[in-house]
Design a protein around this motif. Structure first.
Motif, PDB file in Angstrom:
ATOM      1  N   CYS A  10      -0.716   5.711  -4.504  1.00  0.00           N
ATOM      2  CA  CYS A  10      -0.847   7.394  -4.549  1.00  0.00           C
ATOM      3  C   CYS A  10      -2.249   7.554  -4.820  1.00  0.00           C
ATOM      4  N   LYS A  40      -6.409   0.849  11.584  1.00  0.00           N
ATOM      5  CA  LYS A  40      -5.865   2.158  11.086  1.00  0.00           C
ATOM      6  C   LYS A  40      -7.002   3.219  11.347  1.00  0.00           C
ATOM      7  N   GLN A  58      -5.637   2.151  -0.444  1.00  0.00           N
ATOM      8  CA  GLN A  58      -4.833   2.587   0.917  1.00  0.00           C
ATOM      9  C   GLN A  58      -4.747   1.575   1.836  1.00  0.00           C
ATOM     10  N   TYR A  59      -5.613   0.392   1.792  1.00  0.00           N
ATOM     11  CA  TYR A  59      -5.551  -0.632   3.135  1.00  0.00           C
ATOM     12  C   TYR A  59      -4.955  -1.757   2.687  1.00  0.00           C
ATOM     13  N   LEU A 105      -7.506  11.590  -1.771  1.00  0.00           N
ATOM     14  CA  LEU A 105      -8.820  11.167  -1.431  1.00  0.00           C
ATOM     15  C   LEU A 105      -9.873  12.311  -1.449  1.00  0.00           C
ATOM     16  N   THR A 161       0.643  -1.118   0.127  1.00  0.00           N
ATOM     17  CA  THR A 161       0.000  -0.111   0.111  1.00  0.00           C
ATOM     18  C   THR A 161       1.090   1.335  -0.013  1.00  0.00           C
ATOM     19  N   ASN A 207     -10.365   2.836  -0.842  1.00  0.00           N
ATOM     20  CA  ASN A 207     -10.232   2.156   0.470  1.00  0.00           C
ATOM     21  C   ASN A 207      -9.204   0.834   0.164  1.00  0.00           C
ATOM     22  N   TYR A 215      -7.353  -2.103   7.981  1.00  0.00           N
ATOM     23  CA  TYR A 215      -8.288  -1.071   7.830  1.00  0.00           C
ATOM     24  C   TYR A 215      -8.886  -0.777   9.146  1.00  0.00           C
TER      25      TYR A 215
END
Length: 264
Positions: free
Chosen positions: A11, A223, A194-195, A14, A7, A191, A220
Protein backbone atom coordinates in the motif's frame (compact mmCIF):
# COMPACT_ATOMS: atom_id res chain seq x y z
CA UNK A 1 17.08 -7.24 2.19
CA UNK A 2 13.83 -8.88 1.11
CA UNK A 3 10.37 -7.58 0.37
CA UNK A 4 7.14 -9.12 1.71
CA UNK A 5 4.99 -11.41 -0.43
CA UNK A 6 2.97 -10.12 -3.35
CA UNK A 7 2.68 -6.63 -4.66
CA UNK A 8 -1.07 -6.75 -4.01
CA UNK A 9 -0.26 -6.47 -0.32
CA UNK A 10 1.70 -3.29 -0.82
CA UNK A 11 0.00 0.00 0.00
CA UNK A 12 1.82 3.04 -1.22
CA UNK A 13 0.31 6.37 -2.07
CA UNK A 14 2.39 7.74 -4.95
CA UNK A 15 1.09 11.26 -4.54
CA UNK A 16 3.76 13.36 -2.92
CA UNK A 17 2.82 14.39 0.63
CA UNK A 18 2.14 18.06 1.26
CA UNK A 19 5.06 19.34 3.30
CA UNK A 20 5.20 22.42 5.46
CA UNK A 21 9.01 22.44 5.59
CA UNK A 22 10.71 24.07 2.61
CA UNK A 23 13.04 22.18 0.35
CA UNK A 24 16.69 23.18 0.34
CA UNK A 25 19.85 23.05 -1.72
CA UNK A 26 22.33 22.66 1.13
CA UNK A 27 22.56 20.54 4.24
CA UNK A 28 21.55 23.47 6.45
CA UNK A 29 17.81 22.82 6.50
CA UNK A 30 17.82 19.03 6.33
CA UNK A 31 17.27 18.37 10.04
CA UNK A 32 14.28 20.72 10.21
CA UNK A 33 12.87 19.22 7.02
CA UNK A 34 13.14 15.69 8.42
CA UNK A 35 11.05 16.65 11.46
CA UNK A 36 8.21 17.90 9.28
CA UNK A 37 8.57 15.04 6.83
CA UNK A 38 8.29 12.58 9.72
CA UNK A 39 4.77 13.86 10.41
CA UNK A 40 3.77 13.36 6.78
CA UNK A 41 5.41 9.94 6.71
CA UNK A 42 3.48 8.90 9.80
CA UNK A 43 0.22 9.99 8.18
CA UNK A 44 1.19 7.96 5.11
CA UNK A 45 1.49 4.84 7.25
CA UNK A 46 5.19 4.71 8.05
CA UNK A 47 5.79 3.05 11.40
CA UNK A 48 8.45 3.28 14.09
CA UNK A 49 11.33 1.48 12.29
CA UNK A 50 10.94 3.69 9.22
CA UNK A 51 10.64 6.84 11.30
CA UNK A 52 13.77 5.92 13.22
CA UNK A 53 15.62 5.37 9.94
CA UNK A 54 14.54 8.83 8.84
CA UNK A 55 15.68 10.35 12.11
CA UNK A 56 19.19 8.90 11.78
CA UNK A 57 19.58 9.67 8.06
CA UNK A 58 22.39 12.11 7.27
CA UNK A 59 22.43 14.54 4.37
CA UNK A 60 23.98 12.66 1.45
CA UNK A 61 26.45 15.06 -0.14
CA UNK A 62 27.73 12.40 -2.56
CA UNK A 63 24.22 11.87 -3.85
CA UNK A 64 23.74 15.58 -4.53
CA UNK A 65 27.11 15.75 -6.28
CA UNK A 66 26.12 12.82 -8.50
CA UNK A 67 22.73 14.35 -9.23
CA UNK A 68 24.38 17.58 -10.37
CA UNK A 69 26.92 15.81 -12.56
CA UNK A 70 25.12 13.30 -14.81
CA UNK A 71 27.38 13.91 -17.77
CA UNK A 72 26.91 10.56 -19.49
CA UNK A 73 23.37 11.38 -20.59
CA UNK A 74 24.71 14.36 -22.54
CA UNK A 75 27.08 12.23 -24.63
CA UNK A 76 26.46 11.19 -28.21
CA UNK A 77 24.93 7.75 -28.67
CA UNK A 78 28.27 6.31 -29.77
CA UNK A 79 30.13 7.73 -26.76
CA UNK A 80 27.40 6.66 -24.34
CA UNK A 81 27.47 3.08 -25.64
CA UNK A 82 31.25 3.02 -25.43
CA UNK A 83 31.21 4.20 -21.81
CA UNK A 84 28.47 1.73 -20.87
CA UNK A 85 30.42 -1.14 -22.45
CA UNK A 86 27.84 -2.12 -25.05
CA UNK A 87 30.10 -4.60 -26.85
CA UNK A 88 30.75 -6.46 -23.60
CA UNK A 89 27.11 -6.36 -22.54
CA UNK A 90 25.98 -7.83 -25.86
CA UNK A 91 28.63 -10.56 -25.82
CA UNK A 92 28.05 -11.53 -22.20
CA UNK A 93 24.31 -11.09 -22.64
CA UNK A 94 24.15 -13.70 -25.39
CA UNK A 95 26.00 -16.15 -23.17
CA UNK A 96 23.72 -15.44 -20.21
CA UNK A 97 20.64 -15.95 -22.36
CA UNK A 98 21.98 -19.25 -23.71
CA UNK A 99 22.90 -20.52 -20.24
CA UNK A 100 19.48 -19.74 -18.79
CA UNK A 101 17.23 -19.96 -21.83
CA UNK A 102 14.33 -21.55 -19.96
CA UNK A 103 14.19 -18.74 -17.40
CA UNK A 104 14.12 -15.97 -20.00
CA UNK A 105 11.59 -17.85 -22.13
CA UNK A 106 9.34 -18.20 -19.09
CA UNK A 107 9.59 -14.47 -18.40
CA UNK A 108 8.65 -13.66 -21.98
CA UNK A 109 5.67 -16.03 -21.88
CA UNK A 110 4.36 -14.38 -18.73
CA UNK A 111 5.17 -10.72 -19.36
CA UNK A 112 5.81 -10.48 -23.10
CA UNK A 113 9.23 -8.87 -22.67
CA UNK A 114 12.07 -10.55 -24.61
CA UNK A 115 15.31 -11.59 -22.99
CA UNK A 116 17.46 -9.04 -24.79
CA UNK A 117 15.74 -6.06 -23.20
CA UNK A 118 15.93 -7.46 -19.68
CA UNK A 119 19.53 -8.59 -20.04
CA UNK A 120 20.56 -5.23 -21.52
CA UNK A 121 18.96 -3.41 -18.58
CA UNK A 122 20.70 -5.76 -16.15
CA UNK A 123 24.03 -5.16 -17.86
CA UNK A 124 23.72 -1.39 -18.05
CA UNK A 125 22.38 -0.89 -14.54
CA UNK A 126 24.71 -3.07 -12.46
CA UNK A 127 27.07 -4.96 -14.81
CA UNK A 128 24.89 -8.06 -14.26
CA UNK A 129 24.79 -7.60 -10.51
CA UNK A 130 28.50 -7.05 -10.00
CA UNK A 131 28.01 -3.54 -8.62
CA UNK A 132 24.66 -2.64 -7.07
CA UNK A 133 25.77 0.56 -5.38
CA UNK A 134 27.73 1.88 -2.43
CA UNK A 135 25.35 4.52 -1.04
CA UNK A 136 22.93 4.01 1.81
CA UNK A 137 19.43 4.01 0.35
CA UNK A 138 17.52 5.88 3.06
CA UNK A 139 19.90 8.86 3.33
CA UNK A 140 20.19 9.08 -0.46
CA UNK A 141 16.48 9.06 -1.21
CA UNK A 142 15.48 11.35 1.65
CA UNK A 143 18.19 13.84 0.66
CA UNK A 144 16.78 13.91 -2.88
CA UNK A 145 13.27 14.35 -1.50
CA UNK A 146 14.51 17.36 0.48
CA UNK A 147 16.55 18.80 -2.40
CA UNK A 148 14.65 21.46 -4.38
CA UNK A 149 15.72 20.21 -7.80
CA UNK A 150 13.32 17.24 -8.02
CA UNK A 151 11.63 17.09 -4.65
CA UNK A 152 8.16 16.19 -5.95
CA UNK A 153 9.54 13.23 -7.87
CA UNK A 154 11.48 11.76 -4.96
CA UNK A 155 9.04 12.35 -2.08
CA UNK A 156 6.91 9.24 -2.76
CA UNK A 157 10.05 7.15 -3.15
CA UNK A 158 11.28 8.41 0.22
CA UNK A 159 8.01 7.23 1.76
CA UNK A 160 8.52 3.94 -0.06
CA UNK A 161 12.00 3.50 1.35
CA UNK A 162 10.76 4.07 4.90
CA UNK A 163 8.02 1.50 4.36
CA UNK A 164 10.62 -0.98 3.12
CA UNK A 165 12.44 -0.46 6.41
CA UNK A 166 9.19 -1.05 8.31
CA UNK A 167 8.74 -4.34 6.49
CA UNK A 168 12.31 -5.49 7.07
CA UNK A 169 13.00 -5.43 3.34
CA UNK A 170 15.93 -3.08 3.83
CA UNK A 171 17.70 -1.61 6.84
CA UNK A 172 18.97 1.94 7.37
CA UNK A 173 22.37 0.64 6.27
CA UNK A 174 21.28 -1.13 3.06
CA UNK A 175 23.24 0.14 0.10
CA UNK A 176 22.17 0.90 -3.44
CA UNK A 177 22.86 3.50 -6.12
CA UNK A 178 23.47 7.15 -5.37
CA UNK A 179 19.87 8.05 -6.24
CA UNK A 180 18.47 5.45 -3.86
CA UNK A 181 17.85 2.68 -6.40
CA UNK A 182 18.18 -0.89 -5.20
CA UNK A 183 18.99 -4.33 -6.47
CA UNK A 184 20.08 -5.92 -9.73
CA UNK A 185 18.16 -3.54 -11.98
CA UNK A 186 18.10 -0.50 -9.68
CA UNK A 187 14.46 -0.03 -8.73
CA UNK A 188 13.47 3.15 -6.94
CA UNK A 189 11.79 2.25 -3.62
CA UNK A 190 8.26 3.31 -4.59
CA UNK A 191 8.46 1.24 -7.77
CA UNK A 192 9.83 -1.69 -5.80
CA UNK A 193 6.67 -1.71 -3.72
CA UNK A 194 4.37 -1.48 -6.73
CA UNK A 195 5.96 -3.85 -9.20
CA UNK A 196 7.91 -6.38 -7.16
CA UNK A 197 7.48 -10.05 -8.17
CA UNK A 198 8.26 -13.15 -6.10
CA UNK A 199 9.50 -15.21 -9.03
CA UNK A 200 11.19 -17.81 -6.87
CA UNK A 201 7.99 -18.56 -4.95
CA UNK A 202 9.64 -18.39 -1.55
CA UNK A 203 7.14 -15.88 -0.19
CA UNK A 204 9.47 -12.91 -0.54
CA UNK A 205 10.35 -10.39 -3.22
CA UNK A 206 14.08 -9.81 -3.19
CA UNK A 207 15.57 -7.24 -5.57
CA UNK A 208 19.03 -8.52 -4.67
CA UNK A 209 18.04 -11.89 -6.15
CA UNK A 210 18.50 -11.93 -9.92
CA UNK A 211 15.34 -13.88 -10.76
CA UNK A 212 13.04 -11.73 -8.64
CA UNK A 213 14.68 -8.54 -9.93
CA UNK A 214 14.38 -9.45 -13.61
CA UNK A 215 10.81 -10.69 -13.20
CA UNK A 216 9.97 -7.43 -11.45
CA UNK A 217 11.58 -5.50 -14.31
CA UNK A 218 9.52 -7.41 -16.86
CA UNK A 219 6.38 -6.80 -14.79
CA UNK A 220 7.17 -3.08 -14.63
CA UNK A 221 7.54 -2.83 -18.40
CA UNK A 222 4.33 -4.77 -19.00
CA UNK A 223 2.40 -2.54 -16.61
CA UNK A 224 3.81 0.50 -18.42
CA UNK A 225 2.33 -0.68 -21.70
CA UNK A 226 4.65 -3.30 -23.21
CA UNK A 227 2.87 -5.26 -25.96
CA UNK A 228 3.88 -8.90 -26.33
CA UNK A 229 5.23 -9.83 -29.73
CA UNK A 230 5.70 -6.23 -30.85
CA UNK A 231 9.04 -4.63 -31.65
CA UNK A 232 11.04 -2.24 -29.49
CA UNK A 233 13.18 -0.45 -32.04
CA UNK A 234 12.59 3.26 -32.83
CA UNK A 235 9.19 3.65 -34.46
CA UNK A 236 7.94 0.29 -33.18
CA UNK A 237 5.16 -0.03 -30.55
CA UNK A 238 7.32 -0.87 -27.53
CA UNK A 239 10.03 1.73 -28.07
CA UNK A 240 8.00 4.34 -26.17
CA UNK A 241 7.87 2.01 -23.15
CA UNK A 242 11.64 2.17 -22.84
CA UNK A 243 11.23 5.82 -21.85
CA UNK A 244 9.28 4.64 -18.82
CA UNK A 245 12.43 2.87 -17.63
CA UNK A 246 14.83 5.73 -18.33
CA UNK A 247 13.98 9.17 -19.70
CA UNK A 248 17.36 9.73 -21.40
CA UNK A 249 17.12 9.28 -25.17
CA UNK A 250 20.66 7.87 -25.42
CA UNK A 251 19.74 5.23 -22.83
CA UNK A 252 16.62 4.25 -24.77
CA UNK A 253 18.51 4.03 -28.05
CA UNK A 254 21.31 2.02 -26.46
CA UNK A 255 18.85 -0.35 -24.83
CA UNK A 256 17.14 -0.99 -28.15
CA UNK A 257 20.46 -1.64 -29.90
CA UNK A 258 21.88 -3.87 -27.15
CA UNK A 259 18.63 -5.79 -26.73
CA UNK A 260 18.49 -6.55 -30.44
CA UNK A 261 22.14 -7.60 -30.40
CA UNK A 262 21.51 -10.03 -27.54
CA UNK A 263 18.31 -11.43 -29.06
CA UNK A 264 19.86 -11.87 -32.51
Amino acid sequence: MRLPLLTSLFCLCLAAPALTAPCGNTAAGFTAWKKDFARDARRAGVKTPGLQALQTAQYASRTIAADRNQKSFRYTLEKFMEIRGSTTIIAQGRKRKARNAGFYAALERKYGVPAGVLIAIHGMETAFGHFMGDSQIVPAITTLAYDCRRSDFFLPHAIGALKLVDQGAITPATRGAKHGELGHTQFLPGNALQYGVDWGGDGRVDFYDMADALASTANYLRKKGWKAGKGYQPGEPNYAVLKQWNAASVYQQSLAIMGAGIDR
